[in-house]
Design an enzyme around this catalytic site. Structure first.
Site, PDB file in Angstrom:
ATOM      1  N   ALA A  21       0.464  -1.294  -0.156  1.00 13.69           N
ATOM      2  CA  ALA A  21       0.323  -0.015  -0.046  1.00 13.69           C
ATOM      3  C   ALA A  21       0.790   1.496  -0.397  1.00 13.69           C
ATOM      4  O   ALA A  21       1.055   2.278  -1.221  1.00 13.69           O
ATOM      5  CB  ALA A  21      -0.532   0.065   1.457  1.00 13.69           C
ATOM      6  N   ARG A  31       4.524   9.796 -10.198  1.00 12.69           N
ATOM      7  CA  ARG A  31       3.743   9.349 -11.400  1.00 12.69           C
ATOM      8  C   ARG A  31       3.212  10.551 -12.038  1.00 12.69           C
ATOM      9  O   ARG A  31       3.060  11.283 -13.213  1.00 12.69           O
ATOM     10  CB  ARG A  31       2.616   8.288 -11.607  1.00 12.69           C
ATOM     11  CG  ARG A  31       3.887   6.436 -11.937  1.00 12.69           C
ATOM     12  CD  ARG A  31       2.711   5.747 -12.531  1.00 12.69           C
ATOM     13  NE  ARG A  31       3.786   4.569 -12.295  1.00 12.69           N
ATOM     14  CZ  ARG A  31       3.027   3.822 -11.183  1.00 12.69           C
ATOM     15  NH1 ARG A  31       1.410   4.015 -10.423  1.00 12.69           N
ATOM     16  NH2 ARG A  31       3.917   1.892 -11.087  1.00 12.69           N
ATOM     17  N   CYS A  54       2.061 -12.387   0.174  1.00 12.68           N
ATOM     18  CA  CYS A  54       2.012 -14.393   0.450  1.00 12.68           C
ATOM     19  C   CYS A  54       2.689 -15.386  -0.271  1.00 12.68           C
ATOM     20  O   CYS A  54       1.816 -16.282  -0.102  1.00 12.68           O
ATOM     21  CB  CYS A  54       0.639 -13.962  -0.930  1.00 12.68           C
ATOM     22  SG  CYS A  54      -0.641 -12.100  -0.130  1.00 12.68           S
ATOM     23  N   TYR A 439     -18.285 -22.902 -22.449  1.00 10.01           N
ATOM     24  CA  TYR A 439     -18.381 -24.338 -21.796  1.00 10.01           C
ATOM     25  C   TYR A 439     -17.343 -25.486 -22.727  1.00 10.01           C
ATOM     26  O   TYR A 439     -17.086 -24.746 -24.065  1.00 10.01           O
ATOM     27  CB  TYR A 439     -19.333 -25.005 -21.776  1.00 10.01           C
ATOM     28  CG  TYR A 439     -19.452 -26.343 -22.021  1.00 10.01           C
ATOM     29  CD1 TYR A 439     -19.132 -27.266 -20.846  1.00 10.01           C
ATOM     30  CD2 TYR A 439     -19.725 -26.879 -24.045  1.00 10.01           C
ATOM     31  CE1 TYR A 439     -19.019 -28.671 -21.770  1.00 10.01           C
ATOM     32  CE2 TYR A 439     -19.651 -28.272 -23.513  1.00 10.01           C
ATOM     33  CZ  TYR A 439     -19.626 -29.077 -22.387  1.00 10.01           C
ATOM     34  OH  TYR A 439     -19.708 -30.341 -22.774  1.00 10.01           O
TER      35      TYR A 439
END
Length: 465
Positions: A21, A31, A54, A439
């Protein structure tokens, strides 16, 4: 007197926390506004920036080759973009009235004040470390930062024994159990609840327990840890519960995390029921025009229940940083909220959830129906089709989708994204059942498992009194 601010027309952005963050906010602001307009100073108490927490279990387990693979942007890269990044520097106080922060250099111990025009609090979360005898003994590890991961790997390298105990059976606990299995350890998971993965309903959690047991992991439910036992050398030797002792050469705490908001609390900033900072949709701390917050230290709006929740995920943290940096940089952005989507794995078992569990729905005062179905990842006749269980909650009368949980093998976990989109859009289960999904036999049965569950939920809604 604060001498850290030179006379200049440009503004200063101060960032507390150098991970997702914080550095996303700093990078986005850079930027949009150049160094001549905006000075950016970022404080990070650790050794690393912009990394994937993670990914730590997969690094520990050997699936990821090395620590550097988890680093998205190094300190040198941030500095090259005009960000004054100060590693091993811990912010010790926030003074909102004076618009300044006090920071300590962890190497020299010196402290100084730095003023700000905009402040971003991105202090993340801390692993829950139980207040138990021996919990701080050598060989006991929490896993939240790259420094934590390196410390655990160092212990695994030095330790001769091959017995590991994981305390806690949430996402961190089950992922670390897998990592230790890959390292060749005998793994015991001590779970305080009646089934692992409290982010699932108990019936779905029991599916996870059965699968983990089948992988050679010893699962112990209803295990209240009372102390960590140490040997003559002071190192961990076992973990004790009310009923038994479990030998351990290494212990990993996977109990979860809490928002790291001690600084914010001391500064009088608003916190929610879960201990996280409260912000508006622009990620500005409520009641403070010049203070922003994002990542694991904040609470976010649950779009399904309408309540504030603490959901520590890197996906949210990066989005928060983008929103904050855009707003500080002169643009406009908001973070509308979340539906609580998460996915994980232990060995070849995939675990996913989004939306509300049954107890969440009851807490929110919602009347609901719940259905569970079993299906396969591909057409049943196609090679490699694997089983999965899908549970779905829908609101009575309206049929609004409330939540989905999935446990299965390859091809199960990411199906939760169908439900996440449906929840965000506020679809009913009847609408989900009629979604035009892709599908072909290698990818799905004629009716996707999520839609099979939706059809059953439609029938349950119609039959409900």
């Amino acid at each position: 007197m604060d001498m850290s601010r030179t006379r200049s027309t440009r503004q200063r952005l101060v960032v507390i926390g150098g991970d997702a963050a914080g550095m996303s906010a700093a990078s986005q602001a850079r930027r949009l506004r150049g160094p001549e307009e905006l000075e950016i100073v970022a404080f990070e108490r650790g050794h690393f920036t912009s990394y994937s927490a993670c990914g730590i279990p997969y690094w520990v387990g050997g699936d990821v080759a090395g620590r550097d693979e988890l680093i998205a942007r190094t300190p040198e890269e941030h500095r090259a973009r005009g960000i004054d990044l100060r590693l091993r520097t811990e912010v010790t106080a926030i003074d909102p009235a004076g618009r300044r922060v006090r920071a300590r250099d962890l190497g020299s111990g010196t402290e100084s004040w730095t003023s700000y025009d905009h402040l971003v609090i991105a202090t993340g979360a801390r692993p829950v470390r139980p207040d138990l005898p021996g919990a701080d003994a050598p060989g006991v590890h929490g896993v939240q930062t790259l420094d934590d991961g390196q410390a655990l790997l160092d212990t695994l390298t030095r330790t001769r024994g091959r017995r590991a105990v994981v305390v806690g059976a949430g996402y961190i606990g089950v992922e670390m159990a897998e990592a230790l299995i890959h390292r060749g350890y005998e793994v015991t998971v001590l779970n305080r609840g009646g089934a692992p993965m409290s982010t699932l309903d108990p019936d779905m959690g029991r599916l996870v327990r059965d699968a983990m047991s089948g992988m050679g992991i010893t699962m112990v439910d209803d295990a209240e840890v009372t102390k960590v036992l140490t040997g003559d050398d002071g190192r961990v030797r076992a973990v004790a519960t009310q009923d038994a002792e479990y030998p351990a050469d290494v212990v990993v705490l996977g109990i979860g995390v809490r928002p790291d908001t001690a600084l914010a609390r001391a500064a009088g900033l608003p916190l929610g029921d879960n201990g996280g900072l409260l912000t508006d949709l622009a990620m500005r701390v409520r009641g403070h025009e010049d203070i922003w917050a994002g990542g694991d230290c904040v609470e976010v709006l649950d779009l399904v229940s309408g309540r504030e929740r603490h959901i520590p995920l890197g996906t949210h943290a990066n989005k928060h940083g983008q929103v904050i940096g855009t707003n500080i940089g002169g643009g406009y952005a908001t973070f509308p909220g979340v539906v609580g989507t998460a996915v994980s794995k232990v060995c070849d078992l995939e675990i996913a959830r989004t939306g509300l569990r049954e107890k969440d729905a009851r807490r929110a005062g919602l009347q609901y129906v719940a259905v569970t179905i079993e299906s396969t990842s591909r057409a049943g006749y196609y090679p490699g089709a694997s089983p999965m269980t899908v549970k779905m909650l829908a609101e009575r009368r309206t049929g609004r989708l409330l939540g989905v949980q999935i446990v299965g093998r390859e091809g199960a976990g990411k199906r939760v994204d169908i439900a996440a989109v449906a929840l965000t859009a506020g679809l009913t289960v009847e609408q989900v059942a009629h979604l035009d999904l892709g599908y072909a036999p290698p990818f799905s049965p004629v009716w996707d498992p999520v839609q099979v569950a939706a059809r059953k939920a439609v029938a349950a809604v119609r039959e409900a009194p």
